[in-house]
Design a protein around this motif. Structure first.
Motif, PDB file in Angstrom:
ATOM      1  N   LEU A 230     -20.436  -8.850 -13.412  1.00  0.00           N
ATOM      2  CA  LEU A 230     -20.482  -7.394 -12.762  1.00  0.00           C
ATOM      3  C   LEU A 230     -19.421  -7.715 -11.742  1.00  0.00           C
ATOM      4  O   LEU A 230     -19.549  -8.456 -10.715  1.00  0.00           O
ATOM      5  N   LEU A 231     -18.710  -6.654 -11.659  1.00  0.00           N
ATOM      6  CA  LEU A 231     -17.399  -6.659 -10.428  1.00  0.00           C
ATOM      7  C   LEU A 231     -17.820  -5.540  -9.548  1.00  0.00           C
ATOM      8  O   LEU A 231     -17.979  -4.227  -9.884  1.00  0.00           O
ATOM      9  N   SER A 232     -18.148  -5.783  -8.266  1.00  0.00           N
ATOM     10  CA  SER A 232     -18.076  -4.511  -7.374  1.00  0.00           C
ATOM     11  C   SER A 232     -16.859  -4.501  -6.310  1.00  0.00           C
ATOM     12  O   SER A 232     -16.671  -5.698  -5.621  1.00  0.00           O
ATOM     13  N   GLY A 233     -16.227  -3.689  -6.185  1.00  0.00           N
ATOM     14  CA  GLY A 233     -15.252  -3.565  -5.125  1.00  0.00           C
ATOM     15  C   GLY A 233     -15.237  -2.778  -4.147  1.00  0.00           C
ATOM     16  O   GLY A 233     -16.121  -1.874  -3.816  1.00  0.00           O
ATOM     17  N   LEU A 234     -14.484  -3.295  -2.839  1.00  0.00           N
ATOM     18  CA  LEU A 234     -14.481  -2.473  -1.470  1.00  0.00           C
ATOM     19  C   LEU A 234     -13.277  -2.181  -1.305  1.00  0.00           C
ATOM     20  O   LEU A 234     -12.045  -3.255  -1.064  1.00  0.00           O
ATOM     21  N   ASP A 235     -12.724  -1.049  -1.001  1.00  0.00           N
ATOM     22  CA  ASP A 235     -11.537  -0.543  -0.426  1.00  0.00           C
ATOM     23  C   ASP A 235     -11.514  -0.991   0.913  1.00  0.00           C
ATOM     24  O   ASP A 235     -11.784  -0.498   1.696  1.00  0.00           O
ATOM     25  N   VAL A 236     -10.324  -1.853   1.194  1.00  0.00           N
ATOM     26  CA  VAL A 236      -9.856  -2.432   2.670  1.00  0.00           C
ATOM     27  C   VAL A 236      -8.447  -1.849   2.983  1.00  0.00           C
ATOM     28  O   VAL A 236      -7.798  -2.603   3.622  1.00  0.00           O
ATOM     29  N   THR A 237      -7.959  -0.937   2.165  1.00  0.00           N
ATOM     30  CA  THR A 237      -6.531  -0.488   2.487  1.00  0.00           C
ATOM     31  C   THR A 237      -6.295  -0.382   4.023  1.00  0.00           C
ATOM     32  O   THR A 237      -5.300  -0.595   4.361  1.00  0.00           O
ATOM     33  N   SER A 238      -7.354   0.516   4.494  1.00  0.00           N
ATOM     34  CA  SER A 238      -7.119   0.874   5.994  1.00  0.00           C
ATOM     35  C   SER A 238      -6.943  -0.362   6.780  1.00  0.00           C
ATOM     36  O   SER A 238      -6.097  -0.412   7.794  1.00  0.00           O
ATOM     37  N   ASN A 239      -8.073  -1.233   6.552  1.00  0.00           N
ATOM     38  CA  ASN A 239      -7.898  -2.490   7.384  1.00  0.00           C
ATOM     39  C   ASN A 239      -6.877  -3.336   7.144  1.00  0.00           C
ATOM     40  O   ASN A 239      -6.337  -4.087   8.232  1.00  0.00           O
ATOM     41  N   LYS A 240      -6.408  -3.535   5.916  1.00  0.00           N
ATOM     42  CA  LYS A 240      -5.253  -4.122   5.609  1.00  0.00           C
ATOM     43  C   LYS A 240      -3.818  -3.642   6.271  1.00  0.00           C
ATOM     44  O   LYS A 240      -3.024  -4.452   6.773  1.00  0.00           O
ATOM     45  N   GLU A 241      -3.896  -2.267   6.237  1.00  0.00           N
ATOM     46  CA  GLU A 241      -2.726  -1.441   6.990  1.00  0.00           C
ATOM     47  C   GLU A 241      -2.701  -2.003   8.598  1.00  0.00           C
ATOM     48  O   GLU A 241      -1.613  -2.212   9.115  1.00  0.00           O
ATOM     49  N   MET A 242      -4.121  -1.874   8.906  1.00  0.00           N
ATOM     50  CA  MET A 242      -4.201  -2.133  10.440  1.00  0.00           C
ATOM     51  C   MET A 242      -3.593  -3.540  10.763  1.00  0.00           C
ATOM     52  O   MET A 242      -2.931  -3.952  11.810  1.00  0.00           O
ATOM     53  N   GLU A 243      -4.031  -4.608   9.795  1.00  0.00           N
ATOM     54  CA  GLU A 243      -3.562  -5.809  10.012  1.00  0.00           C
ATOM     55  C   GLU A 243      -1.960  -6.146  10.095  1.00  0.00           C
ATOM     56  O   GLU A 243      -1.562  -7.070  10.823  1.00  0.00           O
ATOM     57  N   LEU A 244      -1.534  -5.479   9.075  1.00  0.00           N
ATOM     58  CA  LEU A 244      -0.008  -5.600   8.792  1.00  0.00           C
ATOM     59  C   LEU A 244       0.835  -4.953  10.070  1.00  0.00           C
ATOM     60  O   LEU A 244       1.654  -5.417  10.528  1.00  0.00           O
ATOM     61  N   GLN A 245       0.108  -3.946  10.644  1.00  0.00           N
ATOM     62  CA  GLN A 245       0.780  -3.024  11.772  1.00  0.00           C
ATOM     63  C   GLN A 245       0.501  -4.164  13.052  1.00  0.00           C
ATOM     64  O   GLN A 245       1.387  -4.194  13.999  1.00  0.00           O
ATOM     65  N   ARG A 246      -0.524  -4.822  13.077  1.00  0.00           N
ATOM     66  CA  ARG A 246      -0.785  -5.813  14.143  1.00  0.00           C
ATOM     67  C   ARG A 246       0.091  -6.795  14.274  1.00  0.00           C
ATOM     68  O   ARG A 246       0.758  -7.495  15.201  1.00  0.00           O
ATOM     69  N   GLN A 247       0.480  -7.473  12.951  1.00  0.00           N
ATOM     70  CA  GLN A 247       1.575  -8.534  12.624  1.00  0.00           C
ATOM     71  C   GLN A 247       2.780  -7.894  13.088  1.00  0.00           C
ATOM     72  O   GLN A 247       3.661  -8.868  13.487  1.00  0.00           O
ATOM     73  N   GLU A 248       2.932  -6.814  12.682  1.00  0.00           N
ATOM     74  CA  GLU A 248       4.502  -6.277  13.156  1.00  0.00           C
ATOM     75  C   GLU A 248       4.444  -6.244  14.363  1.00  0.00           C
ATOM     76  O   GLU A 248       5.681  -6.274  15.119  1.00  0.00           O
ATOM     77  N   PHE A 249       3.481  -5.656  15.208  1.00  0.00           N
ATOM     78  CA  PHE A 249       3.694  -5.455  16.553  1.00  0.00           C
ATOM     79  C   PHE A 249       3.753  -6.645  17.377  1.00  0.00           C
ATOM     80  O   PHE A 249       4.515  -6.991  18.275  1.00  0.00           O
ATOM     81  N   GLU A 250       2.926  -7.906  16.609  1.00  0.00           N
ATOM     82  CA  GLU A 250       3.352  -9.104  17.576  1.00  0.00           C
ATOM     83  C   GLU A 250       4.443  -9.765  17.242  1.00  0.00           C
ATOM     84  O   GLU A 250       5.006 -10.472  18.092  1.00  0.00           O
TER      85      GLU A 250
END
Length: 363
Positions: A230-250
């Motif tokens: 049984l697979l259950s999924g969690l959408d983390v798109t917004s968190n991933k985008e925030m992480e990418l933005q943080r890395q780009e800012f750094e």
């Protein structure tokens, strides 16, 4: 209290299910042994209640949040067509405990009703609860998917179906939004008893610029047909985008800090040159003006001031050149170099420092 139709109580007592016979007035005619065991009522107690005018509704349908309904709507007395599909309701045990019951009913020519029933506890499930769980699965916004041990899809809820339509399938026929090497992950999950937080990402078919990111958990369900995953999924798109933005800012911040450092270094080098040129220039003027009044030893001190200033000027130029090299604005100029004058100048400076400390300096 014998049944009005031609069925013996011995035959009914042999059935594993509960059997309740109710006449057209709703009064109990018979309850077999299995039914007595389930509901706690023996035949004598039932006969006593019936003699007092009590009906099946009065006996089993106590007023509570689970069992309350009007007598004319009671499934134990309500007349109608045979009901062969199982239905569920709550009846009251003799000890006042509410019991979930699954029942079917049929009617005889004289209007009597035979109800076959069993408790949901004996069945191991309750239809109403299964319906609730099924409904929860249907409305759950999280994607849910069931796979067999080979990674083939057995079930998907509407949220997962929408994802499959949005992101399509890969070359192997697996939903593109799921992690790669799905069959291998299924095997690993079965071997380890489950997996947590497996990442995946995919682009929507209609909008290739839109990338969604999910975390998947693999849970194992063992059944008579083998293991299912049984697979259950969690959408983390917004968190991933925030992480990418943080890395780009750094990264941008580091580049800005490096640029600022280089600009400051270049500015500092230019600012040092002006006073240093003044020191060297004034030392040369003093040497020229006082040449007739000073000894050779005294004049050599002016030479050392001028030489030290020129050396420092060269070091400043070298530092400035290094910033130009880093910026890609300076090419290497390879030429022959005589090290002797530079060593002699270094020795002159070293000798002065050595004399201050009472040391003998030789070269």
């Amino acid at each position: 209290m014998s049944p009005s139709f031609d069925i013996t109580s011995i035959t009914l007592d042999a059935l594993p299910e509960g059997v309740l016979l109710v006449d057209s007035d709703g009064c109990i005619q018979f309850l077999n042994k299995a039914g007595q065991a389930m509901l706690g009522w023996d035949i004598d107690a039932i006969a006593e209640k019936a003699a007092e005018g009590g009906t099946a509704h009065d006996l089993f349908c106590r007023h509570s949040i689970y069992t309350h309904h009007e007598a004319e709507e009671c499934p134990l007395a309500k007349q109608g067509e045979a009901q062969l599909a199982p239905q569920e309701c709550y009846w009251t045990h003799k000890n006042s405990e509410n019991i979930a019951v699954s029942y079917r009913r049929s009617y005889t020519d004289d209007g009597s009703c035979m109800i076959l029933f069993t408790t949901c506890e004996q069945q191991g499930f309750q239809l109403e609860e299964l319906k609730k769980l099924s409904f929860f699965t249907e409305i759950n916004p999280s994607p849910l998917l069931e796979l067999d041990d080979q990674g083939l899809i057995l079930f998907s809820n509407p949220a997962m179906t929408d994802l499959m339509l949005e992101f399509g399938f890969d070359d192997e026929g697996a939903p593109a939004i799921l992690p790669r090497d799905l069959a291998a992950l299924v095997g690993k999950a079965i071997e380890q008893g489950g997996l947590e937080n497996i990442e995946s990402s995919a682009n929507a078919e209609e909008n290739n610029d839109k990338t969604s990111h999910f975390l998947w958990s693999f849970h194992i369900s063992d059944g008579s047909q083998g293991s299912a995953v049984l697979l259950s999924g969690l959408d983390v798109t917004s968190n991933k985008e925030m992480e990418l933005q943080r890395q780009e800012f750094e990264r941008s911040l580091e580049l800005e800090k490096e640029r600022t450092r280089k600009e400051y270094l270049a500015m500092m080098v230019h600012e040092l040159r002006s006073p240093l040129n003044a020191v060297v220039g004034y030392a040369g003027i003093l040497k020229s003006k006082l040449s007739s009044q000073c000894s050779e030893t005294q004049l050599s001190l002016f030479d050392r001031i001028i030489g030290g200033g020129q050396q420092l000027a060269e070091q400043i130029s070298t530092t400035l050149d290094s910033t130009r090299v880093e910026a890609g604005k300076l090419a290497a100029d390879i030429s022959r170099f005589n090290a002797v004058p530079a060593l002699e100048e270094a020795c002159v400076q070293g000798e002065t420092l050595a004399k201050k400390k009472g040391l003998d300096f030789r070269s």
